[in-house]
Design a protein around this motif. Structure first.
Motif, mmCIF file in Angstrom:
data_model
loop_
_atom_site.group_PDB
_atom_site.id
_atom_site.type_symbol
_atom_site.label_atom_id
_atom_site.label_comp_id
_atom_site.label_asym_id
_atom_site.label_seq_id
_atom_site.Cartn_x
_atom_site.Cartn_y
_atom_site.Cartn_z
ATOM 1 N N ALA A 1 4.938 8.714 10.622
ATOM 2 C CA ALA A 1 5.698 7.875 9.699
ATOM 3 C C ALA A 1 6.053 6.513 10.281
ATOM 4 O O ALA A 1 5.907 5.475 9.617
ATOM 5 C CB ALA A 1 6.972 8.615 9.270
ATOM 6 N N PHE A 2 6.508 6.484 11.526
ATOM 7 C CA PHE A 2 6.991 5.234 12.102
ATOM 8 C C PHE A 2 5.852 4.268 12.399
ATOM 9 O O PHE A 2 6.006 3.050 12.250
ATOM 10 C CB PHE A 2 7.814 5.539 13.357
ATOM 11 C CG PHE A 2 9.001 6.399 13.049
ATOM 12 C CD1 PHE A 2 10.189 5.827 12.637
ATOM 13 C CD2 PHE A 2 8.904 7.783 13.108
ATOM 14 C CE1 PHE A 2 11.282 6.611 12.311
ATOM 15 C CE2 PHE A 2 9.992 8.578 12.783
ATOM 16 C CZ PHE A 2 11.180 7.997 12.374
ATOM 17 N N ARG A 3 4.713 4.808 12.780
ATOM 18 C CA ARG A 3 3.575 3.929 13.056
ATOM 19 C C ARG A 3 2.976 3.392 11.763
ATOM 20 O O ARG A 3 2.513 2.241 11.712
ATOM 21 C CB ARG A 3 2.541 4.673 13.897
ATOM 22 C CG ARG A 3 3.064 4.990 15.301
ATOM 23 C CD ARG A 3 2.113 5.833 16.106
ATOM 24 N NE ARG A 3 0.873 5.127 16.396
ATOM 25 C CZ ARG A 3 -0.154 5.671 17.047
ATOM 26 N NH1 ARG A 3 -0.065 6.928 17.480
ATOM 27 N NH2 ARG A 3 -1.244 4.968 17.275
ATOM 28 N N LEU A 4 2.999 4.177 10.696
ATOM 29 C CA LEU A 4 2.574 3.664 9.395
ATOM 30 C C LEU A 4 3.508 2.558 8.908
ATOM 31 O O LEU A 4 3.069 1.546 8.356
ATOM 32 C CB LEU A 4 2.555 4.800 8.367
ATOM 33 C CG LEU A 4 1.421 5.811 8.461
ATOM 34 C CD1 LEU A 4 1.728 7.031 7.597
ATOM 35 C CD2 LEU A 4 0.085 5.189 8.037
ATOM 36 N N ALA A 5 4.800 2.761 9.131
ATOM 37 C CA ALA A 5 5.793 1.794 8.648
ATOM 38 C C ALA A 5 5.802 0.514 9.456
ATOM 39 O O ALA A 5 6.213 -0.541 8.958
ATOM 40 C CB ALA A 5 7.179 2.435 8.686
ATOM 41 N N THR B 1 7.650 -4.481 7.560
ATOM 42 C CA THR B 1 6.531 -4.072 6.712
ATOM 43 C C THR B 1 6.827 -2.832 5.879
ATOM 44 O O THR B 1 5.980 -2.420 5.083
ATOM 45 C CB THR B 1 5.283 -3.796 7.580
ATOM 46 O OG1 THR B 1 5.668 -3.010 8.714
ATOM 47 C CG2 THR B 1 4.655 -5.091 8.050
ATOM 48 N N LEU B 2 7.985 -2.218 6.050
ATOM 49 C CA LEU B 2 8.319 -1.034 5.261
ATOM 50 C C LEU B 2 8.928 -1.470 3.931
ATOM 51 O O LEU B 2 10.064 -1.942 3.867
ATOM 52 C CB LEU B 2 9.296 -0.130 6.018
ATOM 53 C CG LEU B 2 9.696 1.161 5.290
ATOM 54 C CD1 LEU B 2 8.475 2.007 4.950
ATOM 55 C CD2 LEU B 2 10.692 1.960 6.118
ATOM 56 N N ALA B 3 8.152 -1.307 2.861
ATOM 57 C CA ALA B 3 8.582 -1.768 1.546
ATOM 58 C C ALA B 3 9.415 -0.738 0.803
ATOM 59 O O ALA B 3 10.097 -1.079 -0.166
ATOM 60 C CB ALA B 3 7.354 -2.129 0.706
ATOM 61 N N GLY B 4 9.360 0.518 1.224
ATOM 62 C CA GLY B 4 10.129 1.535 0.532
ATOM 63 C C GLY B 4 9.816 2.920 1.043
ATOM 64 O O GLY B 4 8.788 3.146 1.684
ATOM 65 N N ILE C 1 0.870 -1.169 0.000
ATOM 66 C CA ILE C 1 0.000 0.000 0.000
ATOM 67 C C ILE C 1 0.904 1.215 0.000
ATOM 68 O O ILE C 1 1.868 1.288 0.764
ATOM 69 C CB ILE C 1 -0.911 0.015 1.242
ATOM 70 C CG1 ILE C 1 -1.973 -1.076 1.140
ATOM 71 C CG2 ILE C 1 -1.573 1.381 1.434
ATOM 72 C CD1 ILE C 1 -2.847 -1.190 2.373
ATOM 73 N N ARG C 2 0.606 2.166 -0.869
ATOM 74 C CA ARG C 2 1.441 3.361 -0.951
ATOM 75 C C ARG C 2 0.718 4.508 -0.248
ATOM 76 O O ARG C 2 -0.426 4.831 -0.581
ATOM 77 C CB ARG C 2 1.747 3.715 -2.401
ATOM 78 C CG ARG C 2 2.820 4.793 -2.575
ATOM 79 C CD ARG C 2 3.167 4.987 -4.038
ATOM 80 N NE ARG C 2 3.948 3.879 -4.564
ATOM 81 C CZ ARG C 2 5.273 3.895 -4.706
ATOM 82 N NH1 ARG C 2 5.957 4.965 -4.323
ATOM 83 N NH2 ARG C 2 5.901 2.859 -5.210
ATOM 84 N N VAL C 3 1.388 5.105 0.732
ATOM 85 C CA VAL C 3 0.803 6.165 1.551
ATOM 86 C C VAL C 3 1.656 7.415 1.430
ATOM 87 O O VAL C 3 2.869 7.377 1.686
ATOM 88 C CB VAL C 3 0.718 5.753 3.037
ATOM 89 C CG1 VAL C 3 0.056 6.866 3.856
ATOM 90 C CG2 VAL C 3 -0.057 4.445 3.186
ATOM 91 N N PRO D 1 2.737 -4.880 3.494
ATOM 92 C CA PRO D 1 3.822 -3.913 3.332
ATOM 93 C C PRO D 1 3.300 -2.527 2.961
ATOM 94 O O PRO D 1 2.248 -2.396 2.318
ATOM 95 C CB PRO D 1 4.679 -4.503 2.213
ATOM 96 C CG PRO D 1 3.774 -5.437 1.482
ATOM 97 C CD PRO D 1 2.776 -5.949 2.476
ATOM 98 N N VAL D 2 4.034 -1.517 3.356
ATOM 99 C CA VAL D 2 3.672 -0.120 3.115
ATOM 100 C C VAL D 2 4.855 0.593 2.481
ATOM 101 O O VAL D 2 5.993 0.449 2.932
ATOM 102 C CB VAL D 2 3.285 0.586 4.432
ATOM 103 C CG1 VAL D 2 3.038 2.066 4.201
ATOM 104 C CG2 VAL D 2 2.068 -0.071 5.057
ATOM 105 N N HIS D 3 4.571 1.341 1.429
ATOM 106 C CA HIS D 3 5.580 2.218 0.826
ATOM 107 C C HIS D 3 5.198 3.644 1.184
ATOM 108 O O HIS D 3 4.072 4.076 0.918
ATOM 109 C CB HIS D 3 5.628 2.050 -0.690
ATOM 110 C CG HIS D 3 6.766 2.783 -1.336
ATOM 111 N ND1 HIS D 3 7.813 2.144 -1.946
ATOM 112 C CD2 HIS D 3 7.028 4.115 -1.459
ATOM 113 C CE1 HIS D 3 8.665 3.033 -2.413
ATOM 114 N NE2 HIS D 3 8.203 4.238 -2.120
#
Length: 359
Positions: A51-55, A94-97, A35-37, A65-67
């Motif tokens: 940012a860190f909680r999203l990642a 889970t941090l894809a990019g 998912i791209r956020v 995973p989240v980009h």
């Protein structure tokens, strides 16, 4: 536009014809597609807390995973480098990019994004009237709306956090006419969380016992925290607290002015609690709302409760995990209706202030 790609052990460095260097971490994963956020104002206090909680997997789950597309104004790009370093150092599975973009290139920042969290906006300065702030932020959100429409994913959903969030959301939405209006949200969850805590503390009950707490109208000092329909342990809040004077004369102003109280206490505006509320909003949007619960956000009015169609207004909502709908059938006494009318009047005035920015 050309893109030059240099691959390394830890990621991909892309240099575009616009001169932007985008460092993209590409992590090999057997999980679902990322998912791209996008987060605007990503190096600010709220963006940093987001940012860190999203990642981490907290919002979308441990197998999703989240980009992150992190967007900042050019002078803050160096601070954004530090945010990226810390994200690296957390080693989230889970941090894809991570893609860093300056705000002069919003279409790249919103490219293929499924969620956009509009945090960045010009804060209200000393001696500045609310109308002045609205006019300053208006062009920013005009460009934001156009860029989201041009570049975001077809299923994009947008949460506006930067104040004045209702009218900023209205401006962006009207400059992205091809994006369905039910995809747009302005954050009222911070007010809902504040109100729930006040009711819990007054009643001596845990905050988890408070439900159906709706914030009607504008995210401003005119908002109406509706304690009449709130429940504590399944019982109407007024029947638990039994103190109408406190509910009308203390509770409502405390919630309405909580942001100012935080500023007075710590010398800066709410950051961690605002970030938490933004994430609570996203979680509420993507989850099925329990049958006997609601959540608060400002959405595009369909005319419900006498609110002008097209205004971004706080309502009680329920979600099926894909689409949110306004809960119908709530009745208001004269006191509550007067409060709702007052916040509606303010939002009409804000709309008129920016009418030249609405397509």
């Amino acid at each position: 536009m050309f893109v030059k790609t240099i691959k390394g052990l830890n990621g991909v460095l892309e240099k575009t014809s616009t001169g932007i260097c985008l460092y993209k971490h590409e992590m090999v994963s057997e999980m679902a597609s990322p998912i791209r956020v996008a987060v605007t104002g990503a190096a600010g206090n709220i963006g940093y807390a987001l940012a860190f909680r999203l990642a981490s997997g907290e919002v979308f789950g441990p197998d999703q995973p989240v980009h992150l597309n992190l967007i900042e104004i050019p002078p803050a790009i160096s601070a954004l480098d530090g945010v990226e370093m810390e994200l690296d150092d957390c080693a989230f599975s889970t941090l894809a990019g991570v893609t860093k973009v300056d705000s002069d290139h919003l279409e790249e920042g919103f490219g293929d994004c499924n969620f956009v969290l509009c945090v960045g906006s010009v804060p209200r300065g000393k001696g500045m009237e609310r109308g002045d702030l609205i006019r300053i932020n208006g062009p920013i959100f005009t460009n934001t709306g156009k860029a989201i429409q041009a570049a975001a994913a077809k299923d994009v959903r947008i949460v506006v956090v930067g104040n004045p969030c209702n009218t900023n959301c209205l401006i962006a939405m009207n400059n992205a006419p091809d994006i369905p209006r039910d995809r747009w949200y302005a954050m009222m969850m911070l007010d809902q969380n504040r109100a729930k805590t006040q009711l819990a503390q007054k009643s001596g009950q845990p905050v988890s016992s408070v439900s159906k707490m709706t914030i009607w109208g504008n995210h401003s000092a005119t908002q109406f925290p509706d304690y009449f329909h709130a429940e504590i342990g399944g019982t109407p809040a007024p029947e638990v607290i039994k103190d109408d004077a406190w509910l009308q004369n203390d509770f409502i102003p405390i919630v309405q002015k909580r942001g100012a109280a935080v500023i007075n206490a710590r010398g800066a505006s709410s950051a961690a609690s605002a970030a938490n509320a933004a994430l609570d909003t996203v979680k509420s949007i993507i989850s099925v709302t329990p049958e006997n619960e609601t959540f608060s956000a400002a959405v595009c009015s369909d005319g419900s409760y006498g609110v002008d169609e097209g205004l971004i207004f706080g309502f009680p909502l329920q979600s099926d995990g894909a689409t949110s709908k306004i809960v119908q059938g709530q009745e208001h006494n004269e006191f509550a209706q007067q409060k709702i009318d007052a916040t509606l009047k303010e939002l009409r005035e804000e709309r008129d202030t920016v009418k030249d920015l609405l397509n």
